[in-house]
Motif scaffolding. Structure first.
Motif, PDB file in Angstrom:
ATOM      1  N   ARG A 141     -14.648  -4.645  -1.609  1.00  0.00           N
ATOM      2  CA  ARG A 141     -14.603  -3.740  -2.762  1.00  0.00           C
ATOM      3  C   ARG A 141     -13.176  -3.283  -3.049  1.00  0.00           C
ATOM      4  NH1 ARG A 141     -17.072  -0.738  -6.454  1.00  0.00           N
ATOM      5  NH2 ARG A 141     -16.487   1.441  -6.751  1.00  0.00           N
ATOM      6  N   SER A 142     -12.446  -2.920  -2.004  1.00  0.00           N
ATOM      7  CA  SER A 142     -11.082  -2.432  -2.229  1.00  0.00           C
ATOM      8  C   SER A 142     -10.184  -3.537  -2.791  1.00  0.00           C
ATOM      9  CB  SER A 142     -10.486  -1.841  -0.947  1.00  0.00           C
ATOM     10  OG  SER A 142     -10.426  -2.805   0.078  1.00  0.00           O
ATOM     11  N   SER A 143     -10.327  -4.752  -2.305  1.00  0.00           N
ATOM     12  CA  SER A 143      -9.526  -5.865  -2.811  1.00  0.00           C
ATOM     13  C   SER A 143      -9.797  -6.104  -4.292  1.00  0.00           C
ATOM     14  CB  SER A 143      -9.840  -7.139  -2.018  1.00  0.00           C
ATOM     15  OG  SER A 143      -9.203  -8.251  -2.585  1.00  0.00           O
ATOM     16  N   ARG A 144     -11.063  -6.191  -4.623  1.00  0.00           N
ATOM     17  CA  ARG A 144     -11.468  -6.454  -6.007  1.00  0.00           C
ATOM     18  C   ARG A 144     -10.951  -5.375  -6.955  1.00  0.00           C
ATOM     19  NH1 ARG A 144     -16.001  -7.593  -4.267  1.00  0.00           N
ATOM     20  NH2 ARG A 144     -17.015  -5.600  -4.590  1.00  0.00           N
ATOM     21  N   GLY A 204      -5.212 -16.279  -6.105  1.00  0.00           N
ATOM     22  CA  GLY A 204      -6.445 -16.662  -5.413  1.00  0.00           C
ATOM     23  C   GLY A 204      -7.293 -15.475  -4.994  1.00  0.00           C
ATOM     24  N   ASN A 205      -6.954 -14.283  -5.443  1.00  0.00           N
ATOM     25  CA  ASN A 205      -7.726 -13.064  -5.160  1.00  0.00           C
ATOM     26  C   ASN A 205      -7.819 -12.717  -3.672  1.00  0.00           C
ATOM     27  OD1 ASN A 205      -8.234 -12.647  -7.900  1.00  0.00           O
ATOM     28  ND2 ASN A 205     -10.050 -13.956  -7.838  1.00  0.00           N
ATOM     29  N   HIS A 206      -6.878 -13.148  -2.875  1.00  0.00           N
ATOM     30  CA  HIS A 206      -6.874 -12.810  -1.451  1.00  0.00           C
ATOM     31  C   HIS A 206      -5.859 -11.697  -1.213  1.00  0.00           C
ATOM     32  CE1 HIS A 206      -9.422 -16.181  -0.468  1.00  0.00           C
ATOM     33  NE2 HIS A 206      -8.663 -16.946  -1.221  1.00  0.00           N
ATOM     34  N   PHE A 207      -6.353 -10.476  -1.140  1.00  0.00           N
ATOM     35  CA  PHE A 207      -5.473  -9.324  -0.959  1.00  0.00           C
ATOM     36  C   PHE A 207      -5.303  -8.967   0.517  1.00  0.00           C
ATOM     37  CE2 PHE A 207      -4.885  -4.666  -0.680  1.00  0.00           C
ATOM     38  CZ  PHE A 207      -3.675  -4.567  -1.331  1.00  0.00           C
ATOM     39  N   VAL A 251     -16.725   3.649  -0.475  1.00  0.00           N
ATOM     40  CA  VAL A 251     -17.561   2.675   0.233  1.00  0.00           C
ATOM     41  C   VAL A 251     -18.258   3.351   1.408  1.00  0.00           C
ATOM     42  CG1 VAL A 251     -17.553   0.570   1.643  1.00  0.00           C
ATOM     43  CG2 VAL A 251     -16.215   0.661  -0.464  1.00  0.00           C
ATOM     44  N   CYS A 252     -17.516   4.147   2.155  1.00  0.00           N
ATOM     45  CA  CYS A 252     -18.101   4.832   3.314  1.00  0.00           C
ATOM     46  C   CYS A 252     -19.183   5.823   2.894  1.00  0.00           C
ATOM     47  CB  CYS A 252     -17.012   5.527   4.126  1.00  0.00           C
ATOM     48  SG  CYS A 252     -15.982   4.358   5.037  1.00  0.00           S
ATOM     49  N   GLU A 253     -18.935   6.580   1.849  1.00  0.00           N
ATOM     50  CA  GLU A 253     -19.947   7.528   1.373  1.00  0.00           C
ATOM     51  C   GLU A 253     -21.217   6.804   0.933  1.00  0.00           C
ATOM     52  OE1 GLU A 253     -17.886   9.809  -1.618  1.00  0.00           O
ATOM     53  OE2 GLU A 253     -17.055  11.195  -0.132  1.00  0.00           O
ATOM     54  N   ALA A 254     -21.070   5.685   0.239  1.00  0.00           N
ATOM     55  CA  ALA A 254     -22.219   4.925  -0.254  1.00  0.00           C
ATOM     56  C   ALA A 254     -23.069   4.378   0.891  1.00  0.00           C
ATOM     57  CB  ALA A 254     -21.748   3.788  -1.150  1.00  0.00           C
ATOM     58  N   LEU A 309       0.847  -1.201   0.000  1.00  0.00           N
ATOM     59  CA  LEU A 309       0.000   0.000   0.000  1.00  0.00           C
ATOM     60  C   LEU A 309       0.880   1.248   0.000  1.00  0.00           C
ATOM     61  CD1 LEU A 309      -2.663  -1.200   2.576  1.00  0.00           C
ATOM     62  CD2 LEU A 309      -2.886  -1.128   0.086  1.00  0.00           C
ATOM     63  N   GLN A 310       1.472   1.495  -1.162  1.00  0.00           N
ATOM     64  CA  GLN A 310       2.361   2.642  -1.322  1.00  0.00           C
ATOM     65  C   GLN A 310       2.081   3.297  -2.668  1.00  0.00           C
ATOM     66  OE1 GLN A 310       6.483   1.921   0.024  1.00  0.00           O
ATOM     67  NE2 GLN A 310       5.828  -0.172   0.460  1.00  0.00           N
ATOM     68  N   GLY A 311       2.415   4.559  -2.798  1.00  0.00           N
ATOM     69  CA  GLY A 311       2.279   5.274  -4.062  1.00  0.00           C
ATOM     70  C   GLY A 311       0.855   5.281  -4.582  1.00  0.00           C
ATOM     71  N   ASP A 312       0.702   4.944  -5.871  1.00  0.00           N
ATOM     72  CA  ASP A 312      -0.608   4.963  -6.516  1.00  0.00           C
ATOM     73  C   ASP A 312      -1.576   3.953  -5.892  1.00  0.00           C
ATOM     74  OD1 ASP A 312       0.275   6.930  -8.256  1.00  0.00           O
ATOM     75  OD2 ASP A 312       0.680   5.536  -9.904  1.00  0.00           O
ATOM     76  N   ILE A 313      -1.063   2.823  -5.451  1.00  0.00           N
ATOM     77  CA  ILE A 313      -1.916   1.799  -4.836  1.00  0.00           C
ATOM     78  C   ILE A 313      -2.481   2.328  -3.519  1.00  0.00           C
ATOM     79  CG2 ILE A 313      -1.980  -0.525  -3.833  1.00  0.00           C
ATOM     80  CD1 ILE A 313       0.196  -1.304  -5.897  1.00  0.00           C
ATOM     81  N   GLN A 314      -1.643   2.980  -2.739  1.00  0.00           N
ATOM     82  CA  GLN A 314      -2.087   3.558  -1.472  1.00  0.00           C
ATOM     83  C   GLN A 314      -3.152   4.632  -1.709  1.00  0.00           C
ATOM     84  OE1 GLN A 314       0.735   6.105   0.621  1.00  0.00           O
ATOM     85  NE2 GLN A 314       0.174   5.117   2.538  1.00  0.00           N
ATOM     86  N   ALA A 315      -2.911   5.513  -2.673  1.00  0.00           N
ATOM     87  CA  ALA A 315      -3.858   6.588  -2.976  1.00  0.00           C
ATOM     88  C   ALA A 315      -5.194   6.018  -3.456  1.00  0.00           C
ATOM     89  CB  ALA A 315      -3.267   7.525  -4.027  1.00  0.00           C
ATOM     90  N   ARG A 316      -5.133   5.012  -4.319  1.00  0.00           N
ATOM     91  CA  ARG A 316      -6.364   4.407  -4.843  1.00  0.00           C
ATOM     92  C   ARG A 316      -7.111   3.663  -3.744  1.00  0.00           C
ATOM     93  NH1 ARG A 316     -10.827   4.810  -7.280  1.00  0.00           N
ATOM     94  NH2 ARG A 316     -11.445   3.049  -8.573  1.00  0.00           N
ATOM     95  N   CYS A 317      -6.399   2.999  -2.868  1.00  0.00           N
ATOM     96  CA  CYS A 317      -7.015   2.302  -1.740  1.00  0.00           C
ATOM     97  C   CYS A 317      -7.795   3.306  -0.885  1.00  0.00           C
ATOM     98  CB  CYS A 317      -5.964   1.582  -0.903  1.00  0.00           C
ATOM     99  SG  CYS A 317      -6.654   0.682   0.497  1.00  0.00           S
ATOM    100  N   ARG A 318      -7.173   4.420  -0.614  1.00  0.00           N
ATOM    101  CA  ARG A 318      -7.820   5.477   0.177  1.00  0.00           C
ATOM    102  C   ARG A 318      -9.104   5.945  -0.508  1.00  0.00           C
ATOM    103  NH1 ARG A 318      -7.876  10.973   0.258  1.00  0.00           N
ATOM    104  NH2 ARG A 318      -7.980  11.958   2.294  1.00  0.00           N
ATOM    105  N   GLU A 319      -9.036   6.187  -1.822  1.00  0.00           N
ATOM    106  CA  GLU A 319     -10.222   6.619  -2.585  1.00  0.00           C
ATOM    107  C   GLU A 319     -11.349   5.590  -2.502  1.00  0.00           C
ATOM    108  OE1 GLU A 319      -8.917   7.153  -6.605  1.00  0.00           O
ATOM    109  OE2 GLU A 319      -7.698   8.920  -6.126  1.00  0.00           O
TER     110      GLU A 319
END
Length: 145
Positions: A85-88, A103-106, A45-48, A30-40
């Motif tokens: 949602r974030s994993s997917r 195995g899609n386990h993030f 999810v929280c807003e929804a 969870l660094q750089g672009d991955i970290q930023a996208r994870c945060r988004e």
């Protein structure tokens, strides 16, 4: 930090908790672009779900969130939504993650959750003690001394 209290026609509620979960194998991905996208994604999810993020941190190998949520929700389903949602989406958008996490386990399978709020256990106990009828034999206490 918000101190909004959710009010219904017959209720007054403020439910908050601190939740923590980590990446599988505690890989520091969870660094750089991955970290930023994870945060988004977590914010989306929280807003929804009308969950307010009071504070949050996306660290290289885990996430901390302090949230306020409606009583119709429960912590388990909130974490499931956040992690699912974030994993997917992260694995779809960042192919390097798919290679590392077969195995899609993030995320790791567990999480930690601690309730938080405006009052302490001591305050609740003092309030209950104040309302206890010491001179009565009506056995109204749940825990007898």
């Amino acid at each position: 930090m918000s101190t909004n209290i959710r009010k219904g026609s017959h209720t007054v509620i403020r439910l908050t908790c601190h939740i923590v979960w980590s990446t599988k194998y505690r890989y520091k991905v969870l660094q750089g672009d991955i970290q930023a996208r994870c945060r988004e994604l977590l914010i989306q999810v929280c807003e929804a779900q009308e969950i307010e993020i009071l504070k949050g941190v996306v660290s290289p190998d885990h996430v901390h969130m302090h949230i306020e949520y409606a009583p119709k929700l429960n912590v388990s389903s909130i974490v499931k939504s956040l992690k699912g949602r974030s994993s997917r989406k992260l694995q779809q958008e960042f192919p390097v993650l798919k290679k590392r996490y077969w195995g899609n386990h993030f995320w790791s399978s567990g999480y930690g959750a601690w309730s938080s709020g405006n009052i302490t256990d001591k305050m609740v106990n003092e309030y209950l003690e104040h309302h206890r009828r010491k001179d009565s034999n009506d056995n109204s206490d749940f825990i007898l001394e």
